[in-house]
Design an enzyme around this catalytic site. Structure first.
Site, PDB file in Angstrom:
ATOM      1  N   ASP A  82       0.830  -1.201   0.000  1.00  0.00           N
ATOM      2  CA  ASP A  82       0.000   0.000   0.000  1.00  0.00           C
ATOM      3  C   ASP A  82       0.870   1.259   0.000  1.00  0.00           C
ATOM      4  O   ASP A  82       1.999   1.246   0.507  1.00  0.00           O
ATOM      5  CB  ASP A  82      -0.901  -0.028   1.241  1.00  0.00           C
ATOM      6  CG  ASP A  82      -2.080   0.920   1.156  1.00  0.00           C
ATOM      7  OD1 ASP A  82      -2.469   1.288   0.034  1.00  0.00           O
ATOM      8  OD2 ASP A  82      -2.624   1.270   2.229  1.00  0.00           O
ATOM      9  N   HIS A 179      -8.097   8.988   4.811  1.00  0.00           N
ATOM     10  CA  HIS A 179      -7.555   7.952   5.670  1.00  0.00           C
ATOM     11  C   HIS A 179      -7.859   8.274   7.126  1.00  0.00           C
ATOM     12  O   HIS A 179      -8.053   9.446   7.491  1.00  0.00           O
ATOM     13  CB  HIS A 179      -6.032   7.857   5.497  1.00  0.00           C
ATOM     14  CG  HIS A 179      -5.620   7.411   4.130  1.00  0.00           C
ATOM     15  ND1 HIS A 179      -4.728   8.118   3.346  1.00  0.00           N
ATOM     16  CD2 HIS A 179      -5.961   6.333   3.395  1.00  0.00           C
ATOM     17  CE1 HIS A 179      -4.542   7.490   2.211  1.00  0.00           C
ATOM     18  NE2 HIS A 179      -5.288   6.406   2.211  1.00  0.00           N
ATOM     19  N   GLY A 180      -7.862   7.248   7.965  1.00  0.00           N
ATOM     20  CA  GLY A 180      -8.045   7.475   9.396  1.00  0.00           C
ATOM     21  C   GLY A 180      -9.507   7.601   9.777  1.00  0.00           C
ATOM     22  O   GLY A 180     -10.410   7.122   9.081  1.00  0.00           O
ATOM     23  N   HIS A 207      -9.970   4.499  -1.085  1.00  0.00           N
ATOM     24  CA  HIS A 207      -9.183   4.560   0.143  1.00  0.00           C
ATOM     25  C   HIS A 207     -10.011   5.218   1.236  1.00  0.00           C
ATOM     26  O   HIS A 207     -10.941   5.970   0.962  1.00  0.00           O
ATOM     27  CB  HIS A 207      -7.895   5.347  -0.098  1.00  0.00           C
ATOM     28  CG  HIS A 207      -6.909   4.622  -0.955  1.00  0.00           C
ATOM     29  ND1 HIS A 207      -5.715   4.135  -0.467  1.00  0.00           N
ATOM     30  CD2 HIS A 207      -6.944   4.262  -2.256  1.00  0.00           C
ATOM     31  CE1 HIS A 207      -5.051   3.521  -1.436  1.00  0.00           C
ATOM     32  NE2 HIS A 207      -5.785   3.597  -2.538  1.00  0.00           N
ATOM     33  N   SER A 210     -12.872   2.954   6.134  1.00  0.00           N
ATOM     34  CA  SER A 210     -13.329   2.859   7.524  1.00  0.00           C
ATOM     35  C   SER A 210     -14.219   4.055   7.871  1.00  0.00           C
ATOM     36  O   SER A 210     -13.803   5.203   7.745  1.00  0.00           O
ATOM     37  CB  SER A 210     -12.132   2.823   8.475  1.00  0.00           C
ATOM     38  OG  SER A 210     -11.334   1.683   8.250  1.00  0.00           O
ATOM     39  N   THR A 232      -8.086   1.490   9.296  1.00  0.00           N
ATOM     40  CA  THR A 232      -8.336   2.023  10.634  1.00  0.00           C
ATOM     41  C   THR A 232      -9.327   1.172  11.417  1.00  0.00           C
ATOM     42  O   THR A 232      -9.137   0.927  12.614  1.00  0.00           O
ATOM     43  CB  THR A 232      -8.854   3.469  10.535  1.00  0.00           C
ATOM     44  OG1 THR A 232      -7.870   4.272   9.876  1.00  0.00           O
ATOM     45  CG2 THR A 232      -9.131   4.052  11.906  1.00  0.00           C
TER      46      THR A 232
END
Length: 257
Positions: A82, A179-180, A207, A210, A232
């Site tokens: 990744d 992200h996150g 991407h 989560s 995440t």
């Protein structure tokens, strides 16, 4: 069937409009658990490793664990590197046995990104491996890579020129995802997926999966998102479960004294 090229896993998903989970693992336990989940669900699975994990554990050790855990697996699985901007790490992973990589050169000018991506694709093909491409920053920091600020979005014309020149197998555009942990409900650009796919049919990678809703997943997948990244959520579940276990042990220990 076991270890399968990424393009062969994503081709039917893209054609039939279903999503394949791409889950980031960080050790032997998480890799074994995600693979067990794939077998239980009878689902294809993309196992993802970050650059940080590769450097911490070591590519040969990680691949040895992967080889052992997938020896008798009976669902299609792929091993994917990744978000990697480091050509040396990409070369090492391809040589060791990863069958898919994301060359993340979004910090470079698009022309240089495109030039180097052409080289990465050529290198990957020598190993029978596939490549995911990215020319825009996806908001959020993951394992030390990324940015808290949304980067510049490229025009459809530039995206198509990149796709046609590089021949990447999967494309990861910025779609309002991050992200996150999402600090607020994200506004996803569904139309951007449709515009890319209609002009240049290629599986799209989502991407920052989560925290998205079921409806958001369904809409993205229906428009051509075939690879759905999850990182995440797994890490939070891992830590929360561990914390709950420690609290149970603490409670039991205090009661027995």
């Amino acid at each position: 069937m076991p270890v399968t090229p990424l393009r062969e896993i994503l081709a039917p998903a893209f054609r039939e409009r279903y999503g394949v989970p791409a889950v980031n693992v960080f050790n032997e336990l998480s890799m074994a658990s995600v693979l067990a989940g794939a077998v239980e669900a009878r689902s294809p699975m993309i196992i993802q490793t970050s650059v940080k994990t590769v450097k911490q554990v070591g590519a040969p050790v990680l691949f040895a664990v992967w080889s052992e855990l997938t020896r008798n697996i009976d669902v299609p699985v792929a091993l994917h590197l990744d978000h990697c901007p480091d050509r040396a790490v990409i070369s090492e992973c391809l040589e060791v046995g990863w069958n898919s990589v994301l060359f993340d050169a979004h910090e470079l000018p698009v022309e240089e990104n495109q030039r180097q991506t052409v080289e990465v694709v050529a290198e990957a093909r020598r190993y029978g491996a596939d490549v995911e491409g990215e020319i825009e920053a996806i908001t959020g920091v993951e394992d030390g890579l990324g940015s808290e600020h949304e980067g510049e979005r490229q025009s459809l014309e530039i995206q198509l020129r990149y796709l046609e020149a590089t021949g990447v197998d999967v494309f990861a555009p910025a779609l309002g995802n991050a992200h996150g942990v999402y600090r607020k409900t994200p506004t996803l650009d569904f139309e951007r997926v449709s515009a890319i796919v209609e002009a240049h049919p290629v599986p799209i990678a989502l991407h920052g999966g989560s925290g998205l809703s079921d409806d958001q997943f369904r809409e993205m997948i229906a428009r051509g998102t075939a690879k759905v990244n999850i990182s995440t959520a797994l890490k939070l579940t891992f830590m929360q479960t561990g914390l709950a276990h420690l609290k149970e042990c603490e409670a039991g220990g205090s009661g027995s004294r």
